[in-house]
Scaffold this motif. Sequence first.
Motif, PDB file in Angstrom:
ATOM      1  N   LYS A  46       9.685 -10.855 -29.523  1.00 28.46           N
ATOM      2  CA  LYS A  46      11.096 -11.818 -29.828  1.00 28.46           C
ATOM      3  C   LYS A  46      10.222 -12.679 -29.829  1.00 28.46           C
ATOM      4  N   ALA A  47       8.762 -12.970 -29.973  1.00 23.39           N
ATOM      5  CA  ALA A  47       9.176 -14.654 -30.626  1.00 23.39           C
ATOM      6  C   ALA A  47       8.831 -14.779 -31.646  1.00 23.39           C
ATOM      7  N   ASN A  48       8.626 -13.184 -32.251  1.00 28.70           N
ATOM      8  CA  ASN A  48       8.802 -13.384 -33.506  1.00 28.70           C
ATOM      9  C   ASN A  48      10.383 -13.394 -34.397  1.00 28.70           C
ATOM     10  N   GLU A  49      11.448 -12.473 -33.595  1.00 28.57           N
ATOM     11  CA  GLU A  49      12.719 -12.790 -34.049  1.00 28.57           C
ATOM     12  C   GLU A  49      13.257 -14.524 -33.310  1.00 28.57           C
ATOM     13  N   ALA A  50      12.936 -15.114 -32.890  1.00 30.12           N
ATOM     14  CA  ALA A  50      12.939 -16.334 -32.260  1.00 30.12           C
ATOM     15  C   ALA A  50      13.102 -17.697 -33.502  1.00 30.12           C
ATOM     16  N   LEU A  51      10.915 -17.064 -33.531  1.00 30.47           N
ATOM     17  CA  LEU A  51      11.012 -17.681 -35.097  1.00 30.47           C
ATOM     18  C   LEU A  51      12.024 -17.843 -36.352  1.00 30.47           C
ATOM     19  N   ARG A  52      11.893 -16.785 -36.006  1.00 32.52           N
ATOM     20  CA  ARG A  52      13.061 -15.681 -37.330  1.00 32.52           C
ATOM     21  C   ARG A  52      14.346 -16.856 -37.444  1.00 32.52           C
ATOM     22  N   SER A  53      14.737 -16.752 -36.510  1.00 37.55           N
ATOM     23  CA  SER A  53      16.485 -17.549 -36.423  1.00 37.55           C
ATOM     24  C   SER A  53      16.169 -18.915 -36.222  1.00 37.55           C
ATOM     25  N   SER A 105      -1.200  -9.355 -34.838  1.00 41.81           N
ATOM     26  CA  SER A 105      -1.230  -8.749 -36.034  1.00 41.81           C
ATOM     27  C   SER A 105       0.290  -8.326 -36.393  1.00 41.81           C
ATOM     28  N   ALA A 106       1.077  -9.043 -35.252  1.00 42.73           N
ATOM     29  CA  ALA A 106       2.424  -9.150 -34.981  1.00 42.73           C
ATOM     30  C   ALA A 106       3.355 -10.310 -36.002  1.00 42.73           C
ATOM     31  N   ALA A 107       2.533 -11.406 -35.675  1.00 43.48           N
ATOM     32  CA  ALA A 107       2.539 -11.809 -37.100  1.00 43.48           C
ATOM     33  C   ALA A 107       2.227 -11.900 -38.235  1.00 43.48           C
ATOM     34  N   LEU A 108       1.213 -11.310 -38.756  1.00 43.79           N
ATOM     35  CA  LEU A 108       0.825 -10.411 -40.118  1.00 43.79           C
ATOM     36  C   LEU A 108       2.206  -9.738 -40.649  1.00 43.79           C
ATOM     37  N   LEU A 109       2.787  -8.951 -39.425  1.00 42.81           N
ATOM     38  CA  LEU A 109       3.862  -8.499 -39.636  1.00 42.81           C
ATOM     39  C   LEU A 109       5.462  -8.920 -40.334  1.00 42.81           C
ATOM     40  N   ALA A 110       5.697 -10.351 -39.512  1.00 42.09           N
ATOM     41  CA  ALA A 110       6.300 -10.470 -39.930  1.00 42.09           C
ATOM     42  C   ALA A 110       5.744 -11.332 -40.746  1.00 42.09           C
ATOM     43  N   ARG A 111       5.235 -12.188 -41.072  1.00 41.77           N
ATOM     44  CA  ARG A 111       4.927 -12.359 -42.648  1.00 41.77           C
ATOM     45  C   ARG A 111       5.225 -11.627 -43.699  1.00 41.77           C
ATOM     46  N   ALA A 112       4.785 -10.473 -43.568  1.00 40.19           N
ATOM     47  CA  ALA A 112       4.634  -9.487 -44.762  1.00 40.19           C
ATOM     48  C   ALA A 112       6.138  -9.592 -45.030  1.00 40.19           C
ATOM     49  N   ASN A 113       7.269  -9.290 -43.954  1.00 47.21           N
ATOM     50  CA  ASN A 113       8.361  -9.111 -44.752  1.00 47.21           C
ATOM     51  C   ASN A 113       9.095 -10.025 -44.021  1.00 47.21           C
ATOM     52  N   GLY A 114       8.770 -11.233 -44.835  1.00 42.36           N
ATOM     53  CA  GLY A 114       9.309 -12.101 -44.994  1.00 42.36           C
ATOM     54  C   GLY A 114       9.656 -13.644 -44.158  1.00 42.36           C
ATOM     55  N   SER A 115       8.722 -13.171 -43.294  1.00 43.89           N
ATOM     56  CA  SER A 115       9.349 -14.950 -41.839  1.00 43.89           C
ATOM     57  C   SER A 115       8.317 -15.738 -42.395  1.00 43.89           C
ATOM     58  N   ALA A 116       9.298 -16.629 -42.913  1.00 46.15           N
ATOM     59  CA  ALA A 116       8.344 -17.660 -43.649  1.00 46.15           C
ATOM     60  C   ALA A 116       7.879 -19.102 -41.756  1.00 46.15           C
ATOM     61  N   ILE A 117       6.792 -18.091 -41.172  1.00 47.72           N
ATOM     62  CA  ILE A 117       5.747 -18.582 -40.482  1.00 47.72           C
ATOM     63  C   ILE A 117       4.637 -18.479 -40.530  1.00 47.72           C
ATOM     64  N   LYS A 118       3.331 -19.949 -39.850  1.00 45.74           N
ATOM     65  CA  LYS A 118       2.158 -20.391 -40.396  1.00 45.74           C
ATOM     66  C   LYS A 118       1.641 -19.948 -39.241  1.00 45.74           C
ATOM     67  N   THR A 119      -0.072 -19.533 -38.446  1.00 46.23           N
ATOM     68  CA  THR A 119      -0.429 -19.518 -37.898  1.00 46.23           C
ATOM     69  C   THR A 119      -1.134 -20.792 -37.524  1.00 46.23           C
ATOM     70  N   ILE A 120      -1.252 -22.086 -36.666  1.00 45.46           N
ATOM     71  CA  ILE A 120      -1.415 -22.716 -36.682  1.00 45.46           C
ATOM     72  C   ILE A 120      -2.724 -22.978 -36.045  1.00 45.46           C
ATOM     73  N   ASP A 121      -3.046 -21.918 -34.737  1.00 43.90           N
ATOM     74  CA  ASP A 121      -3.899 -22.148 -33.934  1.00 43.90           C
ATOM     75  C   ASP A 121      -4.539 -21.156 -33.349  1.00 43.90           C
ATOM     76  N   ILE A 122      -5.712 -20.917 -32.495  1.00 46.31           N
ATOM     77  CA  ILE A 122      -5.729 -19.262 -32.372  1.00 46.31           C
ATOM     78  C   ILE A 122      -6.413 -19.541 -30.627  1.00 46.31           C
ATOM     79  N   PHE A 123      -5.375 -18.810 -29.488  1.00 45.47           N
ATOM     80  CA  PHE A 123      -5.583 -19.279 -28.399  1.00 45.47           C
ATOM     81  C   PHE A 123      -6.004 -18.568 -27.601  1.00 45.47           C
TER      82      PHE A 123
END
Length: 344
Positions: free
Chosen positions: A88-95, A106-124
């Motif tokens: 759901k976070a990935n859907e909201a970022l993409r939209s 893993s979800a961040a990698l999946l999104a980026r690999a499928n074209g979502s223009a996101i960057k990881t800026i911190d490890i929580f």
Amino acid sequence: MHRRPTLLTAAAAVAAAAALLLSGCVAGEGAASGSQSTAGVTKGGTLNIDFATYNPLSLVIKKEGWLEKALKKQDITVNWVQSAGSNKANEALRSGAIDVGSTAGSAALLARANGSAIKTIDIFSQPEWSALVVGPNSPITSVKELKGKQIAATKGTDPYFFLLQALEANGLSANDVTIQNLQHADGWAALQNGSVQAWSGLDPIMANAEKSGAKLIYRNVKFNTYGFLNATESFLSSKPDVAQTVVNTYEYARAWALKHPDDTAKILADVAGIDPSVATTVITERTNLGVSNVPGPAQLAVLKKVGPIFVQSGDVRTQGDIDKALDSLLDPAFAKKADPSAIG
């Protein structure tokens, strides 16, 4: 396998935060449409950011109002949006519904690999938040016994990829089971009503289920990827100063949470609607908040192991897409400049 933040780790994190008191606040350049920029400082507009029960730092930040306070002088409104899962976070970022969102690595990698223009800026966090779960009266005691069974998992999240890795490690594949794609809470409900025989769970729902008698039949902390804080590339390029404030706030919250584990657990219990003892287990035994906040080699090492599974399962088209995502996902600049003193 428990991941308990040690007093030594906590002390080191708090000391590191204190050491940054001599640092100055970092401001970026540029501003998004509808905002004004003066000397690299964004004025006006709204920061859309998520909070999630699987990200305890987000809950602390929201509860304490630190972001609102830090951005008030810039006339920036903070809009909190709840994420029910990494998908759901990935859907909201993409939209574009949120600028900053928290997911499993893993979800961040999946999104980026499928074209979502996101960057990881911190490890929580470095969590042990996934495991395979069966009901209180289930005769199933091992992964191999899941062959031919119905298993609930939320596609695009760590529990889903945890399941795929667990199956592979025990000589099975996704073709040997039937995976029902259900949101985390619905997966637990399905296990309770008997429509599935197992569930790949996520804390804190999983810890609460365990207290209700559910049994964890397979755990492996190495199959859990880190907690990633991601931002859209458009947000990072247009409002880097606001992005820095977000990371500064996360690092302030990390030091606070390490110093106040009981208060952090109470906040989690209140938001998730779970027993305080369950929340304490999640925070003290299954969540390592003392991990370095800078995205880097440790996260890439985990993701390189998970990446090929995406291709095998059909979640990503080619290994080339995975490799490109691994090369472009992490942006450690904001975490390296983190200044908790700018918040306190």
